[in-house]
Design a protein around this motif. Structure first.
Motif, PDB file in Angstrom:
ATOM      1  N   SER A 137       1.067  -1.832   0.025  1.00  0.00           N
ATOM      2  CA  SER A 137      -0.097  -0.270   0.108  1.00  0.00           C
ATOM      3  C   SER A 137       1.281   1.336  -0.344  1.00  0.00           C
ATOM      4  O   SER A 137       2.128   1.369   0.970  1.00  0.00           O
ATOM      5  N   LEU A 138       0.217   1.868  -0.707  1.00  0.00           N
ATOM      6  CA  LEU A 138       0.983   3.542  -0.472  1.00  0.00           C
ATOM      7  C   LEU A 138      -0.003   4.631  -1.149  1.00  0.00           C
ATOM      8  O   LEU A 138      -1.003   4.721  -1.067  1.00  0.00           O
ATOM      9  N   VAL A 149       5.592  10.481  -2.316  1.00  0.00           N
ATOM     10  CA  VAL A 149       5.202   8.834  -2.556  1.00  0.00           C
ATOM     11  C   VAL A 149       5.184   8.380  -1.243  1.00  0.00           C
ATOM     12  O   VAL A 149       6.482   8.479  -1.291  1.00  0.00           O
ATOM     13  N   VAL A 150       4.334   8.428  -0.388  1.00  0.00           N
ATOM     14  CA  VAL A 150       4.381   7.615   1.133  1.00  0.00           C
ATOM     15  C   VAL A 150       4.535   6.388   0.758  1.00  0.00           C
ATOM     16  O   VAL A 150       2.919   5.709   0.211  1.00  0.00           O
ATOM     17  N   LEU A 151       5.180   5.022   0.805  1.00  0.00           N
ATOM     18  CA  LEU A 151       5.065   3.483   0.717  1.00  0.00           C
ATOM     19  C   LEU A 151       4.587   3.863   2.639  1.00  0.00           C
ATOM     20  O   LEU A 151       5.562   3.362   3.493  1.00  0.00           O
ATOM     21  N   LEU A 152       3.348   2.931   2.244  1.00  0.00           N
ATOM     22  CA  LEU A 152       3.406   2.379   3.445  1.00  0.00           C
ATOM     23  C   LEU A 152       3.385   0.984   4.029  1.00  0.00           C
ATOM     24  O   LEU A 152       3.779   0.696   5.547  1.00  0.00           O
ATOM     25  N   SER A 153       3.546   0.223   3.598  1.00  0.00           N
ATOM     26  CA  SER A 153       3.779  -1.325   3.236  1.00  0.00           C
ATOM     27  C   SER A 153       4.104  -1.843   2.622  1.00  0.00           C
ATOM     28  O   SER A 153       3.788  -1.614   1.241  1.00  0.00           O
ATOM     29  N   GLY A 154       4.924  -2.556   2.949  1.00  0.00           N
ATOM     30  CA  GLY A 154       5.150  -3.655   1.145  1.00  0.00           C
ATOM     31  C   GLY A 154       6.862  -3.898   0.335  1.00  0.00           C
ATOM     32  O   GLY A 154       7.335  -3.143   1.119  1.00  0.00           O
ATOM     33  N   GLU A 165      14.254  19.758 -13.233  1.00  0.00           N
ATOM     34  CA  GLU A 165      13.682  20.145 -11.673  1.00  0.00           C
ATOM     35  C   GLU A 165      12.373  20.050 -10.922  1.00  0.00           C
ATOM     36  O   GLU A 165      12.639  20.617 -10.581  1.00  0.00           O
ATOM     37  N   HIS A 166      12.177  18.721 -11.042  1.00  0.00           N
ATOM     38  CA  HIS A 166      11.387  18.301  -9.675  1.00  0.00           C
ATOM     39  C   HIS A 166      11.855  16.611  -9.607  1.00  0.00           C
ATOM     40  O   HIS A 166      11.805  15.304  -9.600  1.00  0.00           O
ATOM     41  N   ILE A 167      12.471  17.008  -8.271  1.00  0.00           N
ATOM     42  CA  ILE A 167      12.932  15.600  -7.304  1.00  0.00           C
ATOM     43  C   ILE A 167      12.208  14.600  -6.767  1.00  0.00           C
ATOM     44  O   ILE A 167      10.091  15.375  -6.858  1.00  0.00           O
ATOM     45  N   PHE A 168      12.149  13.667  -7.162  1.00  0.00           N
ATOM     46  CA  PHE A 168      10.983  12.340  -6.837  1.00  0.00           C
ATOM     47  C   PHE A 168      11.659  12.225  -5.346  1.00  0.00           C
ATOM     48  O   PHE A 168      12.722  11.585  -5.173  1.00  0.00           O
ATOM     49  N   LEU A 169      10.706  12.141  -4.498  1.00  0.00           N
ATOM     50  CA  LEU A 169      10.635  11.235  -3.109  1.00  0.00           C
ATOM     51  C   LEU A 169       9.662  10.420  -2.830  1.00  0.00           C
ATOM     52  O   LEU A 169       8.334  10.326  -3.264  1.00  0.00           O
ATOM     53  N   VAL A 170      10.256   9.547  -2.107  1.00  0.00           N
ATOM     54  CA  VAL A 170       9.904   8.144  -1.984  1.00  0.00           C
ATOM     55  C   VAL A 170       9.615   7.596  -0.004  1.00  0.00           C
ATOM     56  O   VAL A 170      11.067   8.090   0.327  1.00  0.00           O
TER      57      VAL A 170
END
Length: 304
Positions: A137-138, A149-154, A165-170
């Motif tokens: 889940s995310l 994006v927030v990785l919640l589980s898995g 110009e746009h960093i991608f974050l997890v």
């Protein structure tokens, strides 16, 4: 004055600073209450920010109607005007040029859970692709302007669309993965976050620590929330995420190891390798290859 009249009055005074009568009226209005002074400060801040906004034709009547709906829906507070709601909606009134620009910045979170038995896939608003193991889940924000994006589980494999110009974050637990455009896998399990890079370069961060990972050997990093440490185990993890990539790559690997990885990937019984060939070094690349064809290729390589 109602909300609209007050806002137009303040904007009119900000637009025409050389008009002594307007400035006198503004000063008198500011002296009347603290609410007026707070409102003026907020509207002035929005007005100054408008200088960087490109002109966009806008239906002012429709804009006001939509804005007033937002204001009406807000929980009543002690202040006469719910101007924090107005500010959150980012109302920039460019009355001096006859152009109004209004953009809603209300953020909502979209949560996605992989329910399929094998693997699931998700296309993010910026074009990035995510493959998810069952039960993963995310969540991510809409709009997706901050590419977080927030990785919640898995476990999830990310193929990130490049945007210089746009960093991608997890965000995964206490760990954060920062990238510009690459392919990597993130797995969160209890207090540990594991990252493996397959293309490009990423930065794994936790508690002020930073580990830069590139594709190739040593492309794995783990962030342990319990100890607060980031570890960098060495090894070849090229086939650890074949569940997402469908790409099996072996370079000078022992046949017995190759057979095990292939059997695990295709979910078939362990392959029997003749004793005299178990330690034979082979190089093999399979991509989206059907199981039967993969067995034939492996047999041919072993006979060479």
């Amino acid at each position: 004055m109602n909300n609209k009249d007050v806002t137009e009055f303040v904007i009119d005074c900000l637009t025409d600073t050389s008009n002594k009568d307007k400035q006198a009226a503004l000063n008198q209005w500011l002296r009347e209450s603290e609410d007026n002074r707070l409102l003026y400060a907020e509207l002035k801040q929005l007005w100054e920010a408008a200088a960087a906004v490109p002109p966009v034709p806008f239906d002012s009547e429709q804009g006001w109607n939509e804005l007033l709906l937002v204001i009406a829906a807000d929980t009543p507070v002690k202040r006469m005007f719910p101007w924090k709601t107005v500010a959150a909606a980012v109302l920039l009134l460019l009355l001096g040029t006859g152009i109004w620009w209004w953009q809603t910045t209300a953020v909502r979170w979209t949560t996605y859970i992989a329910h399929t038995a094998d693997r699931d896939s998700l296309s993010l608003p910026d074009g990035s692709l995510v493959y998810l193991k069952p039960g993963t889940s995310l969540k991510y924000k809409q709009p997706f302007s901050d590419r977080t994006v927030v990785l919640l589980s898995g476990e999830a494999y990310f193929d990130v669309m490049k945007a210089a110009e746009h960093i991608f974050l997890v965000q995964a637990g206490d760990a954060t993965v920062r990238v510009l455009g690459t392919a990597f896998n993130v797995r969160i399990e209890q207090n540990r976050t594991e990252v493996i890079v397959f293309e490009g370069k990423i930065s794994l961060q936790q508690n002020g620590q930073n580990l830069v990972l590139s594709s190739g050997d040593g492309n794995k990093g783990t962030a342990d929330a319990a100890s607060g440490e980031i570890l960098h185990p060495q090894g070849d993890y090229s086939n650890q995420c074949v569940w997402a990539t469908d790409d099996l790559l072996f370079e000078n690997e022992e046949a017995v190891h190759v057979a095990k990885v292939i059997a695990d990937y295709y979910k078939i019984p362990a392959l029997k390798i003749p004793e005299n060939l178990k330690h034979k070094r082979i190089t093999l690349h399979l991509h989206n290859t059907p199981a039967e064809q993969a067995m034939e290729i492996l047999a041919t390589v072993l006979d060479e």
